[in-house]
Design an enzyme around this catalytic site. Structure first.
Site, PDB file in Angstrom:
ATOM      1  N   ASP A  52      65.711   5.701 -15.953  1.00 19.20           N
ATOM      2  CA  ASP A  52      66.842   4.778 -16.010  1.00 19.20           C
ATOM      3  C   ASP A  52      66.705   3.732 -14.925  1.00 19.20           C
ATOM      4  O   ASP A  52      66.265   4.031 -13.816  1.00 19.20           O
ATOM      5  CB  ASP A  52      68.167   5.526 -15.883  1.00 19.20           C
ATOM      6  CG  ASP A  52      68.355   6.159 -14.518  1.00 19.20           C
ATOM      7  OD1 ASP A  52      67.454   6.902 -14.083  1.00 19.20           O
ATOM      8  OD2 ASP A  52      69.391   5.910 -13.883  1.00 19.20           O
ATOM      9  N   SER A  53      67.079   2.488 -15.248  1.00 17.79           N
ATOM     10  CA  SER A  53      67.089   1.385 -14.300  1.00 17.79           C
ATOM     11  C   SER A  53      65.695   1.177 -13.698  1.00 17.79           C
ATOM     12  O   SER A  53      64.753   0.838 -14.406  1.00 17.79           O
ATOM     13  CB  SER A  53      68.150   1.641 -13.233  1.00 17.79           C
ATOM     14  OG  SER A  53      68.406   0.480 -12.477  1.00 17.79           O
ATOM     15  N   ALA A  54      65.547   1.404 -12.393  1.00 10.36           N
ATOM     16  CA  ALA A  54      64.227   1.286 -11.770  1.00 10.36           C
ATOM     17  C   ALA A  54      63.246   2.250 -12.405  1.00 10.36           C
ATOM     18  O   ALA A  54      62.053   1.941 -12.569  1.00 10.36           O
ATOM     19  CB  ALA A  54      64.340   1.547 -10.268  1.00 10.36           C
TER      20      ALA A  54
ATOM     21  N   ALA B  66      66.341   3.710 -20.158  1.00 10.53           N
ATOM     22  CA  ALA B  66      67.773   3.406 -20.149  1.00 10.53           C
ATOM     23  C   ALA B  66      68.036   2.254 -19.188  1.00 10.53           C
ATOM     24  O   ALA B  66      67.633   2.305 -18.028  1.00 10.53           O
ATOM     25  CB  ALA B  66      68.583   4.631 -19.732  1.00 10.53           C
TER      26      ALA B  66
ATOM     27  N   HIS C 211      76.395   0.020 -15.876  1.00  5.57           N
ATOM     28  CA  HIS C 211      75.024   0.349 -15.496  1.00  5.57           C
ATOM     29  C   HIS C 211      75.052   1.678 -14.730  1.00  5.57           C
ATOM     30  O   HIS C 211      75.892   1.906 -13.886  1.00  5.57           O
ATOM     31  CB  HIS C 211      74.482  -0.758 -14.576  1.00  5.57           C
ATOM     32  CG  HIS C 211      73.061  -0.585 -14.173  1.00  5.57           C
ATOM     33  ND1 HIS C 211      72.016  -1.123 -14.881  1.00  5.57           N
ATOM     34  CD2 HIS C 211      72.500   0.058 -13.125  1.00  5.57           C
ATOM     35  CE1 HIS C 211      70.867  -0.822 -14.286  1.00  5.57           C
ATOM     36  NE2 HIS C 211      71.145  -0.098 -13.213  1.00  5.57           N
TER      37      HIS C 211
END
EC number: 3.1.1.23
Length: 743
Positions: free
Chosen positions: A427-429, A455, A645
Site C-alpha cells: 500500500d502507498s509506498a 493499494a 488514503h
C-alpha cells in the site's frame, strides 16, 4: 446529480435562515444571529460563483477517466468534495431552520458551524480555480501538470499561504464516510496533543503519555484543534512524523493490537544474512543471475522480514528458519510443540511491502490486516521491513525488497511454500516498491511474480501538480507539506559526482550497473542518454491521455492568474515552510514508475490497482493504469469511495474500510487462482441516475469492484431530500469462500 437542484436547495435554505435571523427571530444572542446572517450571505455568494464552474467540470471530467465504467479522476474528486460540502451546508441549514425557535437552540454553536463550512467552501472555490487553470495550461490533457516552474510552483506557493485550519476543526473529514470520521477526529486530536509535547520528551511513549492528559482541550475546542493541526503539518520535520506514525509500534499499543487481531500460528520476525546467491534466468534456466546483498547508503546489513501464517506449514519451524529469528519487544511468544498440526506447503505465497511514506512504520504496524489476510486466503505472508529514509533513501528500500523477493524464491521451502505462485502486495509506498521490484526482476531476467496488488500506490514521487493532489489542502492524513517531506526524504539525498547517467545518483548508477547481461535490452532503454536527459521524459503520459475539450463544452479556461479578479482565498497567519525541491532522482523510472519508458513496462505481470476516489494520490493510480493499458499490459483499476488514503490500516474500524480491504483480498485471490478477476456480485443494485443506464460490473482490464458514490455524501436524510437524487453505489463483494486458495 442535478447540480441545479443542489444549488437551488442551498439558496433557499440560506435565504430563509438569513431572513429569519435578520428580523431578530426569537434568538436572544444578537451577535450570534448577526454571524449566522453574514455566513448565510457569504455562502450564497460563493455558491453563485461555483455553480457555473461545477457545471463546466461536469461536462468534461469524463474525458480523464481510465474507463467509461470507472468514473474516477482528480477533477471528479474535486467536484465531489465541493458537492459534499454543499450538502453538509444544506443539511445544517435545514437543522437550523427546524430548531431555531427552540429554547435549547445554541445560536453560537450553530454560527460557528456555518462559519467553518463557509470558510471551507471559500477554500474549495480556490482549488477549483486552480484546477481550471490546470485544464487550460495542460495542453495534452494529462492529469499531471509536468512543469515545476509553472502551475506546480504556483500550487506550492498557494498551499504555503492558504488557510487550512478550517478543514481540521469542525469540518474534519466531512468528505469521507460518516463511519470513519470519529477515527479521523481521534487521530487529529492525538496528533496535535502529540505535537504539543514532542519537544519535551525523549521517547515516543513519553510523548504519548503526556499527550493523553493534554488532548481534552482539543476535543472540546475544534477551532483550537484546527489551528494547531495546521501549525504542526506545516512546520514540523519528517522526524516528527516518523515518531508519530511509529507510536503504534510501542510495546503497549502493539500488544493491544496483537490481542485484538486474528491469532495466527506463525508470526516470526526474521533477520536474513546478507549473502550473495544465484537465481536461474527466467528465459534460460541453465544461466543464472547473481543477487548481491543491498549496499546503498548504509552498507551491507541483514534484511529484516516477518513471516505470518495462520497455519503452521512444513518448513516454518525448521532449524534454519529458527536460526534467523530475531526477538522483539512485545511480540507474542509462539510455542510449537510436537502435537502442533503441520499442514503441507502452500502453493501460494504473498510477499508484502508496507506503506508509511518511505520514512515510517514496519510490518508490525500492518500486522492486524496481514493476519486477517493470512486467515482469509490460507497462505503464508512474508512482509519486508525495508530500511527507511531519510537515513536510507532511494534506492536502498528497492534493493532490500528485490533481495527479499529473490531470497523467497530461492528459500521457498523455509516459508511453507511450494514455490509455485507468488503475488506482491503493498500500500502507498509499498505499492510503489511492488511495481519497481517487478521492474528490477525484469531487468535482472529472473522470474517475475504472478501478479501485483497495489493499494493507492505512489507512482510519481514529485511535486508535480494534479487535480487530485489539490486535495492535500484538506486531507487529514496526507497534507501536501507532509507528503513533500516524505518524498524529499526518499529522493533528495545530496547528489554526489554525476556519472554518465546524468540525472541519477551514484548509488542508483551502481545498482543499475550490476544488472546481468541477460537483461541488457532493459538496461539499454534506461541508459539511453537522450531519454534520460530529455525534459519530456514522460512524453508517454500525453500519448495515453485525451486532449481537453473545447471551451464551448461549458467551462471557462481563461484565467491568466491563479484566481479571478475580486476573489482571494483565506490566508493563514503563518506560512508553511514549503520549498519546491525536486531531486533529479525522482525521474529515475525505478523511483517513479509512471515515468518509465514503454520498454520497461512491457512484460510486467498483471497489476491490480485499488485506489480511493478522495485520495490525493488518485491520479497516480489512474495515469499509471493508463500507461500500462497503452502498452497492452494486463491491468485492473478498482476505485473505492468515501475512504481516506491508508484505509488498510483502518480496516478493522468500520464496515466500509473492511469491505475495501476485502477488495484487495479478492484481487490477491484472483492472482493465485486465475488470470482475470471474477465478476463481482453486488449487495445493492447499481443505479446510474446521471447517465440513465446501469453499468456492467466489469470487463477484462477494467474491473470496477469498489463503491463509487460520486454524487452524494451520506449526511442524513435531510440533505438527501434537499437534492432528491439517488446515489450511485457499487459495493464490493467478498462472499467467496475464505481460505480457498491456501488449503
Amino acid at each position: 446529480m442535478d447540480t441545479k437542484a443542489v444549488f437551488a436547495a442551498l439558496y433557499s435554505v440560506c435565504e430563509e435562515n438569513a431572513t429569519f435571523f435578520s428580523a431578530g427571530g426569537k434568538v436572544s444572542q444578537a451577535d450570534s444571529a448577526k454571524r449566522l446572517v453574514e455566513s448565510m450571505k457569504l455562502i450564497q455568494e460563493h455558491a453563485r460563483s461555483l455553480e457555473p464552474v461545477i457545471s463546466g467540470f461536469a461536462a468534461i471530467y469524463h474525458h480523464f477517466d481510465f474507463d467509461p465504467l470507472i468514473p474516477a479522476n482528480g477533477y471528479r474528486s474535486l467536484v465531489k468534495v465541493v458537492r459534499c460540502c454543499l450538502l453538509h451546508i444544506i443539511h445544517k441549514g435545514r437543522y437550523i431552520a427546524a430548531n431555531r425557535r427552540s429554547i435549547f437552540f445554541r445560536a453560537a454553536h450553530n454560527a460557528g458551524e456555518m462559519e467553518a463550512y463557509c470558510s471551507a467552501l471559500c477554500q474549495l472555490r480556490a482549488l477549483l480555480y486552480l484546477a481550471q487553470r490546470m485544464l487550460h495550461d495542460n495542453s495534452h490533457g494529462n492529469l499531471f501538470f509536468q512543469d515545476e516552474s509553472g502551475l506546480s510552483e504556483s500550487f506550492i506557493r498557494e498551499y504555503a499561504s492558504m488557510h487550512k485550519g478550517c478543514f481540521y476543526g469542525r469540518c474534519l473529514g466531512f468528505q469521507f464516510t460518516p463511519a470513519i470520521r470519529p477515527c479521523l477526529q481521534t487521530i487529529a486530536i492525538g496528533l496535535v496533543a502529540f505535537g504539543e509535547n514532542y519537544k519535551r520528551h525523549q521517547s515516543g511513549i513519553g510523548v504519548a503519555a503526556s499527550s493523553f492528559f493534554t488532548s481534552g482541550k482539543y476535543a472540546i475546542d475544534p477551532e483550537l484543534r484546527g489551528t494547531e493541526f495546521e501549525r504542526i503539518t506545516q512546520n514540523l520535520d519528517v522526524h516528527f512524523w516518523k515518531t508519530f506514525w511509529n507510536i503504534t509500534e510501542t510495546e503497549v499499543l502493539s500488544s493491544l493490537a496483537s490481542m485484538t487481531s486474528t491469532q495466527v500460528k506463525v508470526n516470526r520476525a526474521l533477520s536474513v544474512p546478507p549473502v550473495a546467491f544465484d537465481l536461474p534466468l527466467a528465459a534460460n534456466h541453465r544461466a543464472s543471475a547473481t543477487i548481491a546483498p543491498p549496499s546503498a547508503h548504509i552498507g551491507i546489513a541483514p534484511i529484516q522480514m516477518r513471516l505470518i501464517s495462520y497455519d503452521l506449514r512444513e518448513g516454518q519451524d525448521s532449524e534454519t528458519l529458527l536460526s534467523m529469528s530475531r526477538s522483539e519487544g512485545g511480540a507474542i511468544s509462539l510455542s510449537l510443540g510436537l502435537k502442533t498440526k503441520r499442514l503441507p506447503s502452500s502453493p501460494f505465497l504473498l510477499i508484502h511491502f508496507h506503506g508509511g511514506g518511505f520514512v515510517a512504520q514496519t510490518s508490525k504496524s500492518h500486522e492486524p490486516y496481514l493476519k486477517s489476510w493470512s486467515q482469509d486466503l490460507g497462505v503464508p505472508i512474508l512482509s519486508v521491513d525495508y530500511s527507511l529514509a531519510p537515513e536510507a533513501p532511494f534506492p536502498r528500500a528497492l534493493e532490500e525488497c528485490f533481495y527479499a523477493y529473490c531470497w523467497a524464491l530461492r528459500n521457498h521451502h523455509l516459508l511453507g511454500w511450494t514455490g509455485e505462485k507468488v503475488c506482491l502486495a503493498g500500500d502507498s509506498a509499498g505499492g510503489n516498491l511492488c511495481v519497481t521490484t517487478c521492474m528490477r526482476a525484469a531487468a535482472f531476467g529472473v522470474r517475475m511474480p504472478d501478479g501485483v496488488v497495489a493499494a493507492y500506490p505512489a507512482t510519481l514521487l514529485t511535486a508535480y501538480a494534479s487535480p487530485s493532489r489539490l486535495l492535500t489542502l484538506m486531507d487529514p492524513l496526507l497534507p501536501l507539506s507532509v507528503l513533500s517531506r516524505c518524498l524529499s526524504a526518499y529522493t533528495e539525498k545530496q547528489v554526489e559526482r554525476v556519472s554518465t547517467l546524468s540525472l541519477v545518483k551514484r548509488d542508483t548508477a551502481l545498482f543499475l550497473r550490476d544488472f546481468r547481461q541477460g537483461a541488457s535490452n532493459w538496461i539499454h532503454s534506461l541508459l539511453d542518454s537522450n531519454r534520460e536527459t530529455d525534459p519530456n521524459i514522460s512524453r508517454d503520459l500525453s500519448s495515453v491521455a485525451i486532449p481537453p475539450p473545447a471551451a464551448e463544452e461549458g467551462i471557462e479556461l481563461q484565467h491568466p492568474r491563479e484566481f479571478p479578479l475580486g476573489f482571494e482565498p483565506l490566508r493563514s497567519d503563518q506560512f508553511a515552510e514549503m520549498k519546491l525541491q525536486s531531486s533529479p532522482v525522482f525521474k529515475d523510472p525505478f523511483c517513479s514508475p509512471l515515468l518509465a519508458p514503454d520498454s520497461m513496462l512491457k512484460g510486467l505481470p498483471p497489476i491490480h490497482i485499488v485506489a480511493c476516489a478522495l485520495d490525493p494520490m488518485l491520479d497516480d493510480s489512474v495515469m499509471f493504469a493508463k500507461r500500462l493499458r497503452s502498452v497492452d499490459q494486463p491491468v485492473t483499476l478498482c476505485v473505492v469511495d468515501d475512504l481516506p488514503h491508508g484505509f488498510l490500516s483502518l480496516s478493522q474500524l468500520s464496515k466500509e474500510t473492511k469491505e475495501a480491504a476485502n477488495v484487495c483480498v479478492e484481487r490477491i485471490r484472483a492472482v493465485f487462482l486465475q488470470d482475470t478477476p471474477p465478476e463481482p456480485r453486488k449487495h445493492r443494485k447499481l443505479e446510474r441516475t446521471d447517465r440513465g443506464v446501469s453499468a456492467p460490473s466489469g470487463e477484462r482490464g477494467s474491473l470496477l469492484v469498489g463503491s463509487i458514490e460520486e454524487e452524494e455524501p451520506a449526511v442524513g436524510r435531510e440533505a438527501k431530500s434537499a437534492v432528491g437524487e439517488d446515489s450511485v453505489s457499487v459495493t464490493a463483494q467478498n462472499n467467496t469462500d475464505a481460505g480457498g486458495v491456501g488449503a
